[in-house]
Design a protein around this motif. Structure first.
Motif, PDB file in Angstrom:
ATOM      1  N   MET A 121       0.840  -1.197   0.000  1.00 33.44           N
ATOM      2  CA  MET A 121       0.000   0.000   0.000  1.00 33.44           C
ATOM      3  C   MET A 121       0.878   1.251   0.000  1.00 33.44           C
ATOM      4  N   THR A 122       0.488   2.181  -0.797  1.00 32.48           N
ATOM      5  CA  THR A 122       1.267   3.403  -0.843  1.00 32.48           C
ATOM      6  C   THR A 122       0.712   4.386   0.176  1.00 32.48           C
ATOM      7  N   SER A 123       1.576   5.200   0.701  1.00 35.08           N
ATOM      8  CA  SER A 123       1.037   6.192   1.623  1.00 35.08           C
ATOM      9  C   SER A 123       0.733   7.445   0.816  1.00 35.08           C
ATOM     10  N   GLY A 124      -0.146   8.268   1.399  1.00 35.65           N
ATOM     11  CA  GLY A 124      -0.580   9.461   0.677  1.00 35.65           C
ATOM     12  C   GLY A 124       0.618  10.297   0.275  1.00 35.65           C
ATOM     13  N   ALA A 125       0.489  10.971  -0.856  1.00 37.43           N
ATOM     14  CA  ALA A 125       1.611  11.705  -1.403  1.00 37.43           C
ATOM     15  C   ALA A 125       2.143  12.756  -0.432  1.00 37.43           C
ATOM     16  N   GLY A 126       1.230  13.405   0.285  1.00 40.26           N
ATOM     17  CA  GLY A 126       1.640  14.520   1.119  1.00 40.26           C
ATOM     18  C   GLY A 126       2.091  14.125   2.508  1.00 40.26           C
ATOM     19  N   HIS A 127       2.101  12.817   2.771  1.00 43.25           N
ATOM     20  CA  HIS A 127       2.322  12.391   4.138  1.00 43.25           C
ATOM     21  C   HIS A 127       3.644  12.801   4.744  1.00 43.25           C
ATOM     22  N   GLU A 128       4.646  13.012   3.872  1.00 41.19           N
ATOM     23  CA  GLU A 128       5.979  13.329   4.404  1.00 41.19           C
ATOM     24  C   GLU A 128       5.927  14.539   5.342  1.00 41.19           C
ATOM     25  N   ARG A 129       5.115  15.484   4.963  1.00 41.00           N
ATOM     26  CA  ARG A 129       5.053  16.720   5.746  1.00 41.00           C
ATOM     27  C   ARG A 129       4.589  16.435   7.177  1.00 41.00           C
ATOM     28  N   LEU A 130       3.581  15.583   7.301  1.00 35.70           N
ATOM     29  CA  LEU A 130       3.054  15.270   8.629  1.00 35.70           C
ATOM     30  C   LEU A 130       4.004  14.391   9.420  1.00 35.70           C
ATOM     31  N   GLU A 131       4.851  13.662   8.710  1.00 32.21           N
ATOM     32  CA  GLU A 131       5.775  12.775   9.405  1.00 32.21           C
ATOM     33  C   GLU A 131       7.075  13.480   9.783  1.00 32.21           C
ATOM     34  N   GLU A 132       7.200  14.717   9.365  1.00 34.31           N
ATOM     35  CA  GLU A 132       8.417  15.474   9.651  1.00 34.31           C
ATOM     36  C   GLU A 132       8.631  15.592  11.164  1.00 34.31           C
ATOM     37  N   PRO A 133       9.865  15.343  11.618  1.00 39.40           N
ATOM     38  CA  PRO A 133      10.131  15.466  13.054  1.00 39.40           C
ATOM     39  C   PRO A 133       9.948  16.919  13.498  1.00 39.40           C
ATOM     40  N   LEU A 134       9.446  17.091  14.711  1.00 37.71           N
ATOM     41  CA  LEU A 134       9.206  18.439  15.214  1.00 37.71           C
ATOM     42  C   LEU A 134      10.492  19.240  15.343  1.00 37.71           C
ATOM     43  N   ALA A 135      11.582  18.543  15.617  1.00 38.96           N
ATOM     44  CA  ALA A 135      12.852  19.261  15.768  1.00 38.96           C
ATOM     45  C   ALA A 135      13.137  20.081  14.508  1.00 38.96           C
ATOM     46  N   ARG A 136      12.826  19.504  13.362  1.00 40.80           N
ATOM     47  CA  ARG A 136      13.067  20.213  12.118  1.00 40.80           C
ATOM     48  C   ARG A 136      12.019  21.322  11.917  1.00 40.80           C
ATOM     49  N   ALA A 137      10.799  21.053  12.314  1.00 41.91           N
ATOM     50  CA  ALA A 137       9.707  21.979  12.036  1.00 41.91           C
ATOM     51  C   ALA A 137       9.656  23.172  12.987  1.00 41.91           C
ATOM     52  N   VAL A 138       9.950  22.943  14.256  1.00 37.84           N
ATOM     53  CA  VAL A 138       9.809  24.046  15.213  1.00 37.84           C
ATOM     54  C   VAL A 138      11.080  24.318  16.018  1.00 37.84           C
ATOM     55  N   GLY A 139      12.151  23.624  15.675  1.00 34.63           N
ATOM     56  CA  GLY A 139      13.407  23.854  16.380  1.00 34.63           C
ATOM     57  C   GLY A 139      13.600  22.885  17.529  1.00 34.63           C
ATOM     58  N   GLU A 140      14.872  22.632  17.819  1.00 36.90           N
ATOM     59  CA  GLU A 140      15.241  21.642  18.837  1.00 36.90           C
ATOM     60  C   GLU A 140      14.614  21.909  20.194  1.00 36.90           C
ATOM     61  N   ARG A 141      14.650  23.178  20.594  1.00 43.82           N
ATOM     62  CA  ARG A 141      14.238  23.481  21.964  1.00 43.82           C
ATOM     63  C   ARG A 141      12.755  23.241  22.183  1.00 43.82           C
ATOM     64  N   ASP A 177      -0.625  18.734   1.472  1.00 45.83           N
ATOM     65  CA  ASP A 177       0.239  18.243   2.551  1.00 45.83           C
ATOM     66  C   ASP A 177      -0.532  17.379   3.542  1.00 45.83           C
ATOM     67  N   VAL A 178      -1.852  17.484   3.508  1.00 44.79           N
ATOM     68  CA  VAL A 178      -2.660  16.818   4.526  1.00 44.79           C
ATOM     69  C   VAL A 178      -3.657  15.871   3.864  1.00 44.79           C
ATOM     70  N   PRO A 179      -3.208  14.646   3.557  1.00 45.67           N
ATOM     71  CA  PRO A 179      -4.108  13.688   2.907  1.00 45.67           C
ATOM     72  C   PRO A 179      -5.312  13.437   3.811  1.00 45.67           C
TER      73      PRO A 179
END
Ligand code: ADP
Ligand code: MG
Length: 742
Positions: free
Chosen positions: A1-21, A191-193
């Protein structure tokens, strides 16, 4: 089964999205990806102009309070040196003090400047008390509108509902809100399947998932939240129901060996020798099961019947039908005590029909054997040989039966007694034994409201044994205030009366030893206890060993022998204790909840439950079901220190008010957290955030119909990748593997 095309965005680690702290802070709440954060919904919303009721705050609680600043003054402290800022905030009626300390007054000016009289803020901290006044020391806070870019935005901000998130001390709600905005605002639709298929979304007028998340996290009005909730709830229901519909479809595609009834076989012979007439319910359910067993699709049926409804004989007739057809049946019990009891009960019902190969056995007789983890190796080897060779038509055991070392000649039916102890995984483990899956009958005495059955057991067909066999007396339940010596004396006198009449009495304790934590038999019960409010100033919980030792000294019970039973005894010791109780040698049995499920001593007429408030409704109902199993009326005495007005009291009052298990189950749902109802296996995960099985019954029913339609048109969900991946996420890795194997 393939995952939705936009799923990468939701799977992004928070450290990358909002910073380590920020990510480190959020990880304390268990949030690690963008998707996690977006599914961390506000618990409630601060409404503009609606302040938190300060009077309701309790000392020691971690709180977030919305209030208006009345004053803020910086003072230097002559005595200790340093400076202090004292602010007073109010909800319009009561006030709360905020206190900040610093080495120098200058440091506090920043707070003073923000905490101006008339401004509204959210203040978060642990409620303390100083000189009789409640206060927050060094609260984290947010002044509404002040952090905005300009005045317009500030006013606009101040008029919107403020999301208040489940927070931790290190992650105050507005920091979560800010992080949510950071990840949510740049998200595009792709970004949000969306797990909800377009047709359904259009039919219902639902917003897309991205839009719903925005409405939920950044509402302009409370209407927005309501709109989002409706859709998000439906989504939860759809994901769950689609998973269940798929299991069901996969199951229906399997083939099993048909085990049609045989005239003149063991079933007929059993019916002829039963000491009672089957009830209409037992006959109807029996016919449903007989029909299922005759088909070459594996049966997967849930049999619900309140305690004492007579499920055992229904199961036995099903097992004999399979034996008549040349197969074997396995009966799985949750405890060794119960397994041993089942063997005794089955052998008693079968008489010569169960004495295959023995002198005096009937011609077509079969054999019932017991396999448990704790039995002696010789006995076990003999039992295993009979199972593997096929001499034993019925093999009874605990989950030791699941072990690979137990071989069957031709396993045709698995009966699981007391479903709530077995998870989906265990069900699947058994089902995957053998080349073709056996039929499966799951029995539960925990009445499951239709709504819950639909939610959790949607992959099972269900049968209900509604009536109890006629001639059964009712059990009367009373509350006994533990602090009242007259009532307590009367309780033991009552036990004595029962014993003198030839009855037996159980005395149930919440723990084994005085030194020990409550006797948590498994997760289910541990969960049950978690939600109980700790009672203040109450004597320690009664312990079985102690009660057993002191009970005989009570004048009311002089000369009465008292037995002891608990989970730390060996299987043999437990059996012996049960046998002594059943025979009347020790007519009083002090026990922990090991006797909760299924134990059948017809002479038992009384049950005293000490610290009854320590048990959940369904547990108490199960316990109570151990008495009043014959024609003699039963009495159940719930001894408790709880006082009127508490949740625990309400629970006990419900038990006094009714013996209807279904009514109690509904009441239980009302009083408990949802997760507990669904059991540990299925609730721990992200599963049901918003959905409430009772309140949302109609919505769940609709989702189930939709789910069946989706699966009928797209059994593998290839055309619904977002729904498929939502299911994967919900089920988690291990359960998914079972699905793939099935
Ligand atoms: P449960 O559903 O709680 O497992 P059991 O199967 O243990 O209940 O049955 C409780 C008691 O009722 C047993 O002693 C059983 O022999 C008896 N019983 C079962 N069916 C009938 C019936 N049709 N008429 C009278 N007694 C029955
Ligand atoms: Mg039973």
């Amino acid at each position: 089964m393939t995952s939705g095309a936009g799923h990468e965005r939701l799977e992004e680690p928070l450290a990358r999205a909002v910073g380590e702290r920020t990510a480190a802070t959020l990880s304390k709440l268990g949030l690690t990806t963008v998707g996690d954060l977006l599914r961390h919904y506000p618990r409630r919303y601060g409404k503009p102009g609606e302040f938190t009721d300060i009077r309701s705050l309790r000392t020691g609680e971690h709180v977030t309070v919305m209030a208006e600043v009345r004053s803020a003054t910086v003072r230097t402290m002559r005595s200790r040196g340093g400076a202090m800022l004292e602010a007073i905030v109010s909800d319009g009626r009561d006030t709360l003090q905020l206190t900040f300390f610093a080495k120098r007054a200058g440091v506090l000016r920043m707070h003073e400047d923000k905490l101006r009289a008339g401004r509204t803020g959210l203040f978060t901290g642990t409620v303390g008390e100083y000189r009789g006044k409640r206060q927050l020391t060094h609260p984290d806070y947010l002044i509404v509108g002040v952090d905005a870019a300009d005045a317009d935005e500030a006013i606009y901000e101040a008029l919107r509902p403020i999301p208040i998130y489940p927070a931790a001390a290190s992650a105050p709600t507005w920091r979560i809100a800010r992080a949510v905005r950071t990840v949510l605002d740049p998200l595009q639709e792709e970004d949000v399947p969306d797990p909800i298929p377009l047709e359904i979304r259009e039919r219902e007028g639902f917003p897309t998932l991205r839009e719903a998340l925005r409405l939920k996290h950044e509402p302009e009005h409370m209407d927005d939240v309501a709109r989002a909730d409706k859709r998000l709830k439906y989504e939860e229901a759809l994901v769950l129901q689609t998973a269940l519909a798929r299991r069901r479809a996969e199951h229906a595609a399997l083939s099993a060996v048909a085990r049609p009834p045989r005239a003149g076989g063991l079933v007929d012979a059993l019916d002829a020798r039963l000491p009672f007439y089957l009830t209409a319910g037992q006959r109807t359910v029996g016919a449903e099961i007989a029909r299922d067993l005759a088909a070459n699709v594996p049966m997967l049926r849930l049999l619900q019947g309140d305690v004492g409804a007579g499920k055992t004989v229904v199961a036995l007739r099903a097992m004999l039908q399979v034996v008549d057809a040349g197969g074997q049946a396995a009966l799985l019990a949750p405890t060794e005590v119960l397994a041993a009891q089942h063997v005794r009960a089955l052998r008693a019902l079968l008489g010569p029909l169960g004495e295959g190969g023995m002198l005096g056995g009937a011609d077509n007789a079969t054999r019932v054997v017991l396999v448990t983890g704790s039995q002696g190796s010789k006995e076990r080897r003999a039992a295993l040989a009979e199972a593997a060779g096929g001499a034993a038509g019925i093999v009874v055991g605990t989950h030791a039966l699941l072990s690979e070392t137990v071989q069957f000649a031709d396993l045709g039916l698995v009966v699981v007694d007391e479903q709530h102890r077995f998870g989906v995984e265990q069900r699947d483990a058994l089902r995957s034994r053998g080349a073709r899956p056996p039929h499966m009958l799951v029995m539960t005495a925990t009445p499951i409201p239709r709504t819950v059955a639909m939610t959790v057991f949607g992959d099972l067909e269900t049968s209900v044994l509604a009536e109890r066999p006629a001639g059964r007396a009712q059990t009367v339940t009373h509350l006994v205030p533990a602090g009242n010596p007259v009532w307590v004396d009367r309780t033991w006198a009552r036990v004595r009366e029962e014993v003198d009449k030839g009855g037996r009495a159980y005395v149930v304790c919440a723990r084994i030893d005085p030194s020990e934590e409550p006797d948590a038999v498994d997760d289910f019960e541990a969960d049950d206890r978690l939600e109980l409010e700790p009672a203040k100033d109450r004597p320690p919980l009664a312990a079985a060993t102690e009660v057993a030792a002191t009970l005989a000294e009570r004048p009311e019970l002089a000369g009465v022998r008292v037995g002891l039973m608990h989970g730390r005894l060996s299987a043999d010791e437990k059996d012996a204790a049960m046998a002594r109780f059943a025979s009347g040698e020790t007519p009083v049995l002090v026990s922990t909840t090991v006797i909760e499920v299924g134990v059948d001593v017809p002479e038992a007429t009384a049950m005293v439950i000490l610290d009854a408030d320590r048990f959940g409704i369904s547990q108490l109902h199960q316990l109570r079901g151990r008495v009043g199993r014959s024609t003699a009326p039963g009495v159940c005495l719930l001894v408790t220190y709880t006082e009127e007005g508490t949740l625990a009291y309400e629970r006990l009052a419900a038990l006094v008010a009714t013996t209807d298990g279904f009514e109690l189950a509904e009441k239980d749902l009302e009083l408990r957290r949802e997760g507990d109802v669904l059991g540990s296996g299925q609730s721990g995960r992200s599963s049901l955030r918003l959905l409430r099985v009772v309140r949302d019954a109609a919505l769940i029913a609709k989702a189930r119909d939709d789910a069946r339609e989706v699966i009928a048109g797209d059994p593998t969900l290839d055309d619904h990748p977002a729904l498929a991946s939502a299911i994967r996420e919900w089920l988690g890795e291990d359960q998914e593997q079972f699905l793939e194997r099935a």
